[in-house]
Design a protein around this motif. Structure first.
Motif, PDB file in Angstrom:
ATOM      1  N   ASP A 234       0.977  -1.172  -0.103  1.00 20.89           N
ATOM      2  CA  ASP A 234       0.033  -0.134   0.112  1.00 20.89           C
ATOM      3  C   ASP A 234       0.846   1.384   0.057  1.00 20.89           C
ATOM      4  OD1 ASP A 234      -1.617   2.216   0.431  1.00 20.89           O
ATOM      5  OD2 ASP A 234      -3.093   0.819   2.042  1.00 20.89           O
ATOM      6  N   VAL A 235       0.798   2.086  -1.142  1.00 21.44           N
ATOM      7  CA  VAL A 235       1.685   3.271  -1.270  1.00 21.44           C
ATOM      8  C   VAL A 235       0.726   4.527  -1.157  1.00 21.44           C
ATOM      9  CG1 VAL A 235       3.603   2.051  -2.374  1.00 21.44           C
ATOM     10  CG2 VAL A 235       1.561   2.940  -3.755  1.00 21.44           C
ATOM     11  N   THR A 236      -0.560   4.191  -1.018  1.00 24.01           N
ATOM     12  CA  THR A 236      -1.575   5.483  -1.125  1.00 24.01           C
ATOM     13  C   THR A 236      -1.044   6.650  -0.640  1.00 24.01           C
ATOM     14  OG1 THR A 236      -3.257   3.735  -0.861  1.00 24.01           O
ATOM     15  CG2 THR A 236      -3.770   6.129  -0.908  1.00 24.01           C
ATOM     16  N   ARG A 237      -0.232   6.706   0.650  1.00 23.10           N
ATOM     17  CA  ARG A 237       0.008   7.999   1.181  1.00 23.10           C
ATOM     18  C   ARG A 237       1.776   8.309   0.953  1.00 23.10           C
ATOM     19  NH1 ARG A 237      -4.805  10.290   1.284  1.00 23.10           N
ATOM     20  NH2 ARG A 237      -6.115   8.662   1.634  1.00 23.10           N
ATOM     21  N   GLU A 238       2.046   7.483   0.118  1.00 24.62           N
ATOM     22  CA  GLU A 238       3.453   7.820  -0.229  1.00 24.62           C
ATOM     23  C   GLU A 238       3.889   8.672  -1.189  1.00 24.62           C
ATOM     24  OE1 GLU A 238       5.798   4.159  -0.917  1.00 24.62           O
ATOM     25  OE2 GLU A 238       5.462   3.256   1.239  1.00 24.62           O
ATOM     26  N   THR A 239       5.007   9.529  -1.278  1.00 26.47           N
ATOM     27  CA  THR A 239       5.171  10.666  -1.946  1.00 26.47           C
ATOM     28  C   THR A 239       5.821   9.991  -3.355  1.00 26.47           C
ATOM     29  OG1 THR A 239       7.584  10.479  -1.565  1.00 26.47           O
ATOM     30  CG2 THR A 239       6.214  12.111  -0.461  1.00 26.47           C
ATOM     31  N   PRO A 240       5.917  10.506  -4.512  1.00 26.54           N
ATOM     32  CA  PRO A 240       6.708   9.962  -5.838  1.00 26.54           C
ATOM     33  C   PRO A 240       7.982   9.550  -5.361  1.00 26.54           C
ATOM     34  CG  PRO A 240       5.388  12.262  -6.313  1.00 26.54           C
ATOM     35  CD  PRO A 240       5.385  12.124  -4.673  1.00 26.54           C
ATOM     36  N   GLN A 241       8.805  10.282  -4.691  1.00 32.26           N
ATOM     37  CA  GLN A 241      10.059   9.555  -4.499  1.00 32.26           C
ATOM     38  C   GLN A 241      10.000   8.428  -3.699  1.00 32.26           C
ATOM     39  OE1 GLN A 241      12.696  12.407  -2.106  1.00 32.26           O
ATOM     40  NE2 GLN A 241      14.348  11.408  -2.539  1.00 32.26           N
ATOM     41  N   GLN A 242       9.128   8.192  -2.744  1.00 30.24           N
ATOM     42  CA  GLN A 242       9.071   6.962  -1.942  1.00 30.24           C
ATOM     43  C   GLN A 242       8.382   6.115  -2.798  1.00 30.24           C
ATOM     44  OE1 GLN A 242       6.437   8.538   1.129  1.00 30.24           O
ATOM     45  NE2 GLN A 242       7.905   8.061   2.710  1.00 30.24           N
ATOM     46  N   ARG A 243       7.877   6.228  -4.057  1.00 27.06           N
ATOM     47  CA  ARG A 243       7.216   5.358  -4.883  1.00 27.06           C
ATOM     48  C   ARG A 243       8.337   4.935  -6.057  1.00 27.06           C
ATOM     49  NH1 ARG A 243       0.867   6.912  -5.734  1.00 27.06           N
ATOM     50  NH2 ARG A 243       0.488   7.503  -3.696  1.00 27.06           N
ATOM     51  N   ASN A 244       9.224   5.687  -6.075  1.00 32.80           N
ATOM     52  CA  ASN A 244      10.265   5.358  -7.080  1.00 32.80           C
ATOM     53  C   ASN A 244       9.664   5.704  -8.471  1.00 32.80           C
ATOM     54  OD1 ASN A 244      12.869   5.215  -8.029  1.00 32.80           O
ATOM     55  ND2 ASN A 244      13.070   3.243  -7.931  1.00 32.80           N
ATOM     56  N   ILE A 245       8.906   6.933  -8.684  1.00 34.23           N
ATOM     57  CA  ILE A 245       8.262   7.003  -9.916  1.00 34.23           C
ATOM     58  C   ILE A 245       8.904   8.191 -10.748  1.00 34.23           C
ATOM     59  CG2 ILE A 245       6.157   8.165 -10.863  1.00 34.23           C
ATOM     60  CD1 ILE A 245       5.561   5.500 -10.257  1.00 34.23           C
ATOM     61  N   ALA A 246       9.127   7.895 -12.061  1.00 31.01           N
ATOM     62  CA  ALA A 246       9.583   8.812 -12.935  1.00 31.01           C
ATOM     63  C   ALA A 246       8.400   9.587 -13.709  1.00 31.01           C
ATOM     64  CB  ALA A 246      10.784   8.278 -13.884  1.00 31.01           C
ATOM     65  N   GLN A 247       8.315  10.715 -13.670  1.00 33.12           N
ATOM     66  CA  GLN A 247       7.160  11.264 -14.693  1.00 33.12           C
ATOM     67  C   GLN A 247       7.731  12.266 -15.554  1.00 33.12           C
ATOM     68  OE1 GLN A 247       3.805  12.347 -12.193  1.00 33.12           O
ATOM     69  NE2 GLN A 247       2.427  13.248 -13.924  1.00 33.12           N
ATOM     70  N   VAL A 248       6.930  12.226 -17.014  1.00 30.38           N
ATOM     71  CA  VAL A 248       7.415  13.150 -18.027  1.00 30.38           C
ATOM     72  C   VAL A 248       6.157  14.157 -18.311  1.00 30.38           C
ATOM     73  CG1 VAL A 248       8.199  13.366 -20.394  1.00 30.38           C
ATOM     74  CG2 VAL A 248       9.224  11.452 -18.820  1.00 30.38           C
ATOM     75  N   PHE A 249       6.384  15.215 -18.262  1.00 28.65           N
ATOM     76  CA  PHE A 249       5.276  16.099 -18.459  1.00 28.65           C
ATOM     77  C   PHE A 249       5.051  16.649 -19.811  1.00 28.65           C
ATOM     78  CE2 PHE A 249       6.465  16.423 -13.957  1.00 28.65           C
ATOM     79  CZ  PHE A 249       5.257  15.903 -13.323  1.00 28.65           C
ATOM     80  N   GLN A 250       3.991  17.395 -20.169  1.00 30.07           N
ATOM     81  CA  GLN A 250       3.785  17.693 -21.628  1.00 30.07           C
ATOM     82  C   GLN A 250       4.862  18.882 -22.016  1.00 30.07           C
ATOM     83  OE1 GLN A 250      -0.296  19.311 -21.765  1.00 30.07           O
ATOM     84  NE2 GLN A 250       0.239  20.334 -23.657  1.00 30.07           N
ATOM     85  N   PHE A 251       5.166  19.630 -21.125  1.00 26.31           N
ATOM     86  CA  PHE A 251       6.583  20.658 -21.499  1.00 26.31           C
ATOM     87  C   PHE A 251       7.739  20.241 -21.038  1.00 26.31           C
ATOM     88  CE2 PHE A 251       2.502  22.977 -21.717  1.00 26.31           C
ATOM     89  CZ  PHE A 251       2.162  23.512 -23.078  1.00 26.31           C
ATOM     90  N   PRO A 252       8.862  20.072 -21.801  1.00 23.76           N
ATOM     91  CA  PRO A 252       9.974  19.706 -21.316  1.00 23.76           C
ATOM     92  C   PRO A 252      10.647  20.341 -20.248  1.00 23.76           C
ATOM     93  CG  PRO A 252      10.098  20.176 -23.605  1.00 23.76           C
ATOM     94  CD  PRO A 252       8.937  20.895 -23.113  1.00 23.76           C
ATOM     95  N   VAL A 253      11.163  19.594 -18.980  1.00 25.07           N
ATOM     96  CA  VAL A 253      11.424  20.182 -17.748  1.00 25.07           C
ATOM     97  C   VAL A 253      13.071  19.595 -17.743  1.00 25.07           C
ATOM     98  CG1 VAL A 253      11.329  19.942 -15.373  1.00 25.07           C
ATOM     99  CG2 VAL A 253       9.137  19.699 -16.673  1.00 25.07           C
ATOM    100  N   ILE A 254      13.877  20.620 -18.098  1.00 25.72           N
ATOM    101  CA  ILE A 254      15.375  20.447 -18.200  1.00 25.72           C
ATOM    102  C   ILE A 254      15.946  21.560 -17.686  1.00 25.72           C
ATOM    103  CG2 ILE A 254      15.076  19.052 -20.101  1.00 25.72           C
ATOM    104  CD1 ILE A 254      16.030  21.181 -22.094  1.00 25.72           C
ATOM    105  N   TYR A 255      17.263  21.433 -17.332  1.00 29.57           N
ATOM    106  CA  TYR A 255      17.974  22.451 -16.855  1.00 29.57           C
ATOM    107  C   TYR A 255      18.861  22.840 -18.143  1.00 29.57           C
ATOM    108  CZ  TYR A 255      16.886  20.437 -12.357  1.00 29.57           C
ATOM    109  OH  TYR A 255      16.207  19.796 -11.282  1.00 29.57           O
ATOM    110  N   ASP A 256      18.501  24.299 -18.509  1.00 32.94           N
ATOM    111  CA  ASP A 256      19.250  25.067 -19.715  1.00 32.94           C
ATOM    112  C   ASP A 256      20.747  25.031 -19.625  1.00 32.94           C
ATOM    113  OD1 ASP A 256      16.985  25.064 -21.277  1.00 32.94           O
ATOM    114  OD2 ASP A 256      16.368  26.835 -20.776  1.00 32.94           O
TER     115      ASP A 256
END
Length: 356
Positions: A71-93
């Motif tokens: 059960d990970v219902t209350r865990e953060t993305p970091q605790q779940r070990n998730i990677a998420q890619v969004f609609q607009f690029p999120v990078i370090y210029d």
């Protein structure tokens, strides 16, 4: 990678009472370990809400999220070990391409030798090898989104990679290339991928299984073939295909149906009552008059699309479309034509749901 099990509902307002109060109606769904899934539906149907609940950016108002049974219902993305890619690029210029790709690994104190090897592998898959030493600031939008995709894929131990319409800002021709590349990467890395889109071509070409959503409901989960051949809900028939499925209201009586005053025998009894007949334009053909299973229509339009001709006819107040070969001898606009609607691909719906 992880198997993801959802048993939940979500409402953004307190004390939901009606279906319209929910962003996600109660659902039970599983995403298998290593599978490629797409959440497909129009804007506002709940697909991004579901993605954010899977990632941990949003906690469901009811129910639970489980990764491999935990059960990970209350865990953060970091605790779940998730990677998420969004609609607009999120990078370090200010960083190079290589530094951007390495960033998630360096944050996790991965040894430099492993970082170099993994960055090289992902860069080669995304065709970024020649740009590894370039600063991200000067790159085109598609290259920046490739970096964003690469940062999501670079961690080999990730539970799942989630994509929220990542190709929206990409040129149409490059979209096709990136979809093909993502498919190839999935086969090579065997990651659990969940991809949100409103574009049926993206969903059907990328995913092994597609979740079709409307108004907070997941109305069908299936392969591209299953969604096309046997839509479980009229919305799926309408939304999948170009054009979508034809629907005609009919009245069933044992082994026949009445369509706009025309009696058509059916191959099996359908009982009594109001139904909808559903048939894809691809499975409608011209027929000689009075052929069993055919209906007379008034020809309203014939559009030459190049690869096919789209014939539009009217029967009573309803429209019937047929996708025909360019070599077909077409009836004149305003004349009567007979269109075969009854066959092995014809479906029937009661209260919008497929009749088994």
């Amino acid at each position: 990678m992880a198997r993801i099990d959802l048993d939940l509902a979500h409402a953004y307002r307190p004390n939901p009472r009606e279906d319209s109060d929910y962003a996600l109606l109660p659902l039970k769904m599983s995403f298998e370990d290593g599978g490629a899934y797409a959440l497909l539906g129009p804007s506002g149907c709940g697909k991004t809400t579901m993605l954010n609940i899977i990632s941990g950016l949003l906690a469901p108002s009811h129910g639970s999220v489980r990764f491999d049974g935990r059960d990970v219902t209350r865990e953060t993305p970091q605790q779940r070990n998730i990677a998420q890619v969004f609609q607009f690029p999120v990078i370090y210029d200010t960083m190079t391409v290589a530094e951007n790709l390495a960033f998630p690994l360096r944050n996790r104190k991965v040894p430099e030798a492993q970082i170099k090897q993994r960055v090289g592998q992902i860069a080669e898959m995304l065709e970024l090898s020649a740009q590894l030493d370039q600063r991200a600031a000067g790159l085109a939008a598609d290259a920046k989104q490739k970096i964003s995709l690469g940062r999501g894929l670079v961690r080999p131990d990730v539970s799942a990679v989630l994509f929220d319409e990542p190709l929206t800002v990409i040129d149409p021709h490059l979209k096709w290339q990136l979809r093909r590349k993502l498919k190839q990467i999935h086969h090579e890395l065997k990651l659990t991928l969940v991809y949100v889109t409103h574009d049926q071509v993206e969903a059907l070409t990328f995913a092994d299984r597609v979740v079709v959503m409307t108004r907070g409901r997941a109305v069908q989960v299936g392969t591209a073939s299953e969604l096309f051949e046997r839509p479980a809900h009229t919305f799926v028939g309408h939304f999948i295909g170009s054009p979508g499925m034809n629907f005609l209201p009919v009245r069933a009586s044992d082994d026949a149906i009445d369509v706009a005053g025309h009696r058509v025998p059916t191959p099996r009894p359908l009982g009594e009552g109001e139904l909808k007949l559903g048939v894809r334009p691809e499975y409608v053909s011209l027929a000689v008059p009075d052929t069993p299973g055919a209906l007379p229509v008034t020809v309203a339009q014939a559009q030459d699309i190049g690869t096919h001709v789209l014939l539009t006819g009217r029967i009573g107040e309803h429209t019937l479309k047929a996708r025909l070969s360019p070599e077909t001898a077409l009836p004149a606009v305003g004349s009567t034509a007979w269109l075969q609607v009854m066959g092995v691909h014809t479906c029937f719906y009661r209260d919008e749901e497929l009749v088994a």
